[in-house]
Scaffold this motif. Sequence first.
Motif, PDB file in Angstrom:
ATOM      1  N   TYR A 107     -21.195 -38.093-105.238  1.00  0.00           N
ATOM      2  CA  TYR A 107     -22.650 -38.023-105.377  1.00  0.00           C
ATOM      3  C   TYR A 107     -23.292 -37.146-104.310  1.00  0.00           C
ATOM      4  O   TYR A 107     -24.517 -37.074-104.227  1.00  0.00           O
ATOM      5  N   ALA A 108     -22.472 -36.495-103.492  1.00  0.00           N
ATOM      6  CA  ALA A 108     -23.010 -35.627-102.451  1.00  0.00           C
ATOM      7  C   ALA A 108     -22.080 -34.439-102.282  1.00  0.00           C
ATOM      8  O   ALA A 108     -21.714 -33.795-103.248  1.00  0.00           O
ATOM      9  N   THR A 109     -21.653 -34.164-101.040  1.00  0.00           N
ATOM     10  CA  THR A 109     -20.848 -32.988-100.748  1.00  0.00           C
ATOM     11  C   THR A 109     -19.430 -33.367-100.370  1.00  0.00           C
ATOM     12  O   THR A 109     -19.219 -34.186 -99.478  1.00  0.00           O
ATOM     13  N   ASP A 110     -18.440 -32.783-101.047  1.00  0.00           N
ATOM     14  CA  ASP A 110     -17.047 -32.933-100.644  1.00  0.00           C
ATOM     15  C   ASP A 110     -16.795 -32.057 -99.415  1.00  0.00           C
ATOM     16  O   ASP A 110     -17.597 -31.188 -99.078  1.00  0.00           O
ATOM     17  N   LEU A 111     -15.657 -32.286 -98.748  1.00  0.00           N
ATOM     18  CA  LEU A 111     -15.380 -31.516 -97.528  1.00  0.00           C
ATOM     19  C   LEU A 111     -13.882 -31.385 -97.310  1.00  0.00           C
ATOM     20  O   LEU A 111     -13.127 -32.344 -97.501  1.00  0.00           O
ATOM     21  N   PHE A 112     -13.460 -30.194 -96.891  1.00  0.00           N
ATOM     22  CA  PHE A 112     -12.085 -29.947 -96.455  1.00  0.00           C
ATOM     23  C   PHE A 112     -12.158 -29.454 -95.019  1.00  0.00           C
ATOM     24  O   PHE A 112     -12.953 -28.566 -94.699  1.00  0.00           O
ATOM     25  N   VAL A 113     -11.333 -30.024 -94.145  1.00  0.00           N
ATOM     26  CA  VAL A 113     -11.337 -29.664 -92.727  1.00  0.00           C
ATOM     27  C   VAL A 113      -9.918 -29.337 -92.273  1.00  0.00           C
ATOM     28  O   VAL A 113      -8.975 -30.079 -92.592  1.00  0.00           O
ATOM     29  N   TYR A 114      -9.785 -28.243 -91.523  1.00  0.00           N
ATOM     30  CA  TYR A 114      -8.498 -27.890 -90.919  1.00  0.00           C
ATOM     31  C   TYR A 114      -8.740 -27.593 -89.446  1.00  0.00           C
ATOM     32  O   TYR A 114      -9.594 -26.763 -89.104  1.00  0.00           O
ATOM     33  N   ALA A 115      -8.015 -28.297 -88.563  1.00  0.00           N
ATOM     34  CA  ALA A 115      -8.219 -28.144 -87.123  1.00  0.00           C
ATOM     35  C   ALA A 115      -6.883 -28.169 -86.393  1.00  0.00           C
ATOM     36  O   ALA A 115      -5.934 -28.843 -86.816  1.00  0.00           O
ATOM     37  N   ILE A 116      -6.810 -27.435 -85.304  1.00  0.00           N
ATOM     38  CA  ILE A 116      -5.641 -27.420 -84.433  1.00  0.00           C
ATOM     39  C   ILE A 116      -6.110 -27.540 -82.989  1.00  0.00           C
ATOM     40  O   ILE A 116      -7.021 -26.805 -82.562  1.00  0.00           O
ATOM     41  N   ASP A 117      -5.505 -28.458 -82.257  1.00  0.00           N
ATOM     42  CA  ASP A 117      -5.738 -28.626 -80.819  1.00  0.00           C
ATOM     43  C   ASP A 117      -7.224 -28.683 -80.472  1.00  0.00           C
ATOM     44  O   ASP A 117      -7.699 -27.996 -79.574  1.00  0.00           O
ATOM     45  N   GLY A 118      -7.950 -29.512 -81.189  1.00  0.00           N
ATOM     46  CA  GLY A 118      -9.353 -29.730 -80.905  1.00  0.00           C
ATOM     47  C   GLY A 118     -10.300 -28.694 -81.460  1.00  0.00           C
ATOM     48  O   GLY A 118     -11.519 -28.829 -81.313  1.00  0.00           O
ATOM     49  N   ASP A 119      -9.779 -27.672 -82.116  1.00  0.00           N
ATOM     50  CA  ASP A 119     -10.592 -26.576 -82.623  1.00  0.00           C
ATOM     51  C   ASP A 119     -10.674 -26.651 -84.146  1.00  0.00           C
ATOM     52  O   ASP A 119      -9.646 -26.519 -84.823  1.00  0.00           O
ATOM     53  N   ARG A 120     -11.880 -26.853 -84.667  1.00  0.00           N
ATOM     54  CA  ARG A 120     -12.076 -26.845 -86.111  1.00  0.00           C
ATOM     55  C   ARG A 120     -12.027 -25.393 -86.583  1.00  0.00           C
ATOM     56  O   ARG A 120     -12.976 -24.640 -86.427  1.00  0.00           O
ATOM     57  N   LEU A 121     -10.898 -25.002 -87.165  1.00  0.00           N
ATOM     58  CA  LEU A 121     -10.725 -23.613 -87.581  1.00  0.00           C
ATOM     59  C   LEU A 121     -11.543 -23.279 -88.817  1.00  0.00           C
ATOM     60  O   LEU A 121     -12.174 -22.226 -88.889  1.00  0.00           O
ATOM     61  N   THR A 122     -11.502 -24.162 -89.799  1.00  0.00           N
ATOM     62  CA  THR A 122     -12.265 -23.897 -91.023  1.00  0.00           C
ATOM     63  C   THR A 122     -12.662 -25.202 -91.684  1.00  0.00           C
ATOM     64  O   THR A 122     -11.942 -26.204 -91.621  1.00  0.00           O
ATOM     65  N   SER A 123     -13.827 -25.187 -92.296  1.00  0.00           N
ATOM     66  CA  SER A 123     -14.339 -26.303 -93.087  1.00  0.00           C
ATOM     67  C   SER A 123     -15.084 -25.723 -94.279  1.00  0.00           C
ATOM     68  O   SER A 123     -15.720 -24.672 -94.160  1.00  0.00           O
ATOM     69  N   PHE A 124     -15.021 -26.422 -95.400  1.00  0.00           N
ATOM     70  CA  PHE A 124     -15.756 -25.970 -96.583  1.00  0.00           C
ATOM     71  C   PHE A 124     -15.793 -27.079 -97.613  1.00  0.00           C
ATOM     72  O   PHE A 124     -14.981 -28.008 -97.588  1.00  0.00           O
ATOM     73  N   ASP A 125     -16.772 -26.986 -98.493  1.00  0.00           N
ATOM     74  CA  ASP A 125     -16.825 -27.848 -99.656  1.00  0.00           C
ATOM     75  C   ASP A 125     -15.791 -27.318-100.647  1.00  0.00           C
ATOM     76  O   ASP A 125     -15.897 -26.163-101.083  1.00  0.00           O
ATOM     77  N   PRO A 126     -14.782 -28.102-101.031  1.00  0.00           N
ATOM     78  CA  PRO A 126     -13.759 -27.605-101.954  1.00  0.00           C
ATOM     79  C   PRO A 126     -14.319 -27.075-103.264  1.00  0.00           C
ATOM     80  O   PRO A 126     -13.682 -26.241-103.920  1.00  0.00           O
ATOM     81  N   ARG A 127     -15.513 -27.510-103.646  1.00  0.00           N
ATOM     82  CA  ARG A 127     -16.111 -27.019-104.883  1.00  0.00           C
ATOM     83  C   ARG A 127     -16.846 -25.692-104.685  1.00  0.00           C
ATOM     84  O   ARG A 127     -17.197 -25.034-105.669  1.00  0.00           O
ATOM     85  N   LYS A 128     -17.070 -25.316-103.417  1.00  0.00           N
ATOM     86  CA  LYS A 128     -17.743 -24.055-103.103  1.00  0.00           C
ATOM     87  C   LYS A 128     -17.022 -23.389-101.925  1.00  0.00           C
ATOM     88  O   LYS A 128     -17.589 -23.219-100.846  1.00  0.00           O
ATOM     89  N   PRO A 129     -15.757 -23.027-102.107  1.00  0.00           N
ATOM     90  CA  PRO A 129     -14.940 -22.555-100.985  1.00  0.00           C
ATOM     91  C   PRO A 129     -15.377 -21.223-100.386  1.00  0.00           C
ATOM     92  O   PRO A 129     -14.912 -20.861 -99.300  1.00  0.00           O
ATOM     93  N   ALA A 130     -16.252 -20.492-101.049  1.00  0.00           N
ATOM     94  CA  ALA A 130     -16.715 -19.225-100.476  1.00  0.00           C
ATOM     95  C   ALA A 130     -17.577 -19.454 -99.241  1.00  0.00           C
ATOM     96  O   ALA A 130     -17.699 -18.564 -98.394  1.00  0.00           O
ATOM     97  N   TRP A 131     -18.164 -20.634 -99.127  1.00  0.00           N
ATOM     98  CA  TRP A 131     -19.062 -20.937 -98.016  1.00  0.00           C
ATOM     99  C   TRP A 131     -18.297 -21.723 -96.958  1.00  0.00           C
ATOM    100  O   TRP A 131     -18.317 -22.946 -96.918  1.00  0.00           O
ATOM    101  N   ARG A 132     -17.597 -20.987 -96.097  1.00  0.00           N
ATOM    102  CA  ARG A 132     -16.748 -21.595 -95.065  1.00  0.00           C
ATOM    103  C   ARG A 132     -17.358 -21.377 -93.684  1.00  0.00           C
ATOM    104  O   ARG A 132     -18.066 -20.406 -93.449  1.00  0.00           O
ATOM    105  N   TYR A 133     -17.029 -22.289 -92.776  1.00  0.00           N
ATOM    106  CA  TYR A 133     -17.436 -22.097 -91.394  1.00  0.00           C
ATOM    107  C   TYR A 133     -16.361 -22.667 -90.480  1.00  0.00           C
ATOM    108  O   TYR A 133     -15.502 -23.430 -90.886  1.00  0.00           O
ATOM    109  N   GLY A 134     -16.426 -22.284 -89.203  1.00  0.00           N
ATOM    110  CA  GLY A 134     -15.434 -22.692 -88.219  1.00  0.00           C
ATOM    111  C   GLY A 134     -15.093 -21.520 -87.327  1.00  0.00           C
ATOM    112  O   GLY A 134     -15.632 -20.424 -87.477  1.00  0.00           O
ATOM    113  N   SER A 135     -14.172 -21.730 -86.378  1.00  0.00           N
ATOM    114  CA  SER A 135     -13.820 -20.655 -85.448  1.00  0.00           C
ATOM    115  C   SER A 135     -12.985 -19.563 -86.113  1.00  0.00           C
ATOM    116  O   SER A 135     -12.949 -18.425 -85.650  1.00  0.00           O
TER     117      SER A 135
END
Length: 235
Positions: A107-135
């Motif tokens: 009913y809201a926003t899904d989320l995928f998160v990938y992080a290594i050693d405290g650093d969030r490398l990438t995050s995005f809504d799996p339904r809208k993967p073009a809109w990514r953010y992270g280091s």
Amino acid sequence: MEVEITYADVSWLARGWELGDIWCLTFVRGLDEAEALRRLGTAEESIRPLTYRELTDEGLFPRTALAGRLEGWVVLIERNGCEATKPDAVRALSAGTELVSVFRHDYATDLFVYAIDGDRLTSFDPRKPAWRYGSDPDCLLEAMREVGVHPTYPSEDHVTREADISAEAPTMNEALMLAARLTGVVLTKEVLDGPLMGGVVGAQADATLEEDAGQLATTSLRTADLFAAMRRDGP
């Protein structure tokens, strides 16, 4: 011998029959169950053996998280919660190791998160993967394509009303397959139904970026602009 994970292995989770329509699975490499729960912020005195059946029968969710062992990884299971996706939790859980998290919210926003050693490398809504953010937002492009997540979906001119989402739109199946592709493990029904560890998660003072974006989803701003404007997940 390495066993290939297929869509059949994740489809039971994607259907939502077991975990419901709001859940979060977070995979962390190399930790045991108790350590993962501690890093998540559970109260030490609350950590105890707990089954998923007890969690649901006793109505302990969303504040109680479960943890199970998966061949070199631990999986944190949250029903109706997503504490593991919050900035402080991502940093703590991935410190010195690797984290992959899949959050489903019908009913809201899904989320995928990938992080290594405290650093969030990438995050995005799996339904809208073009809109990514992270280091390093593009660090998973190859893996995304391999499991059928098109990194450019939706395009700038694509109409994003629910009725107009095309057949190219990724689903929870693809998000779970991406997690499996990165970790080499998958939550099985046998693990979910077996003995687990549980702990009560302390309240987090700050909302995540994704929750902030979800509250503003009815405005005319694009999600990508919201993330850029509200980003506060600094070092």
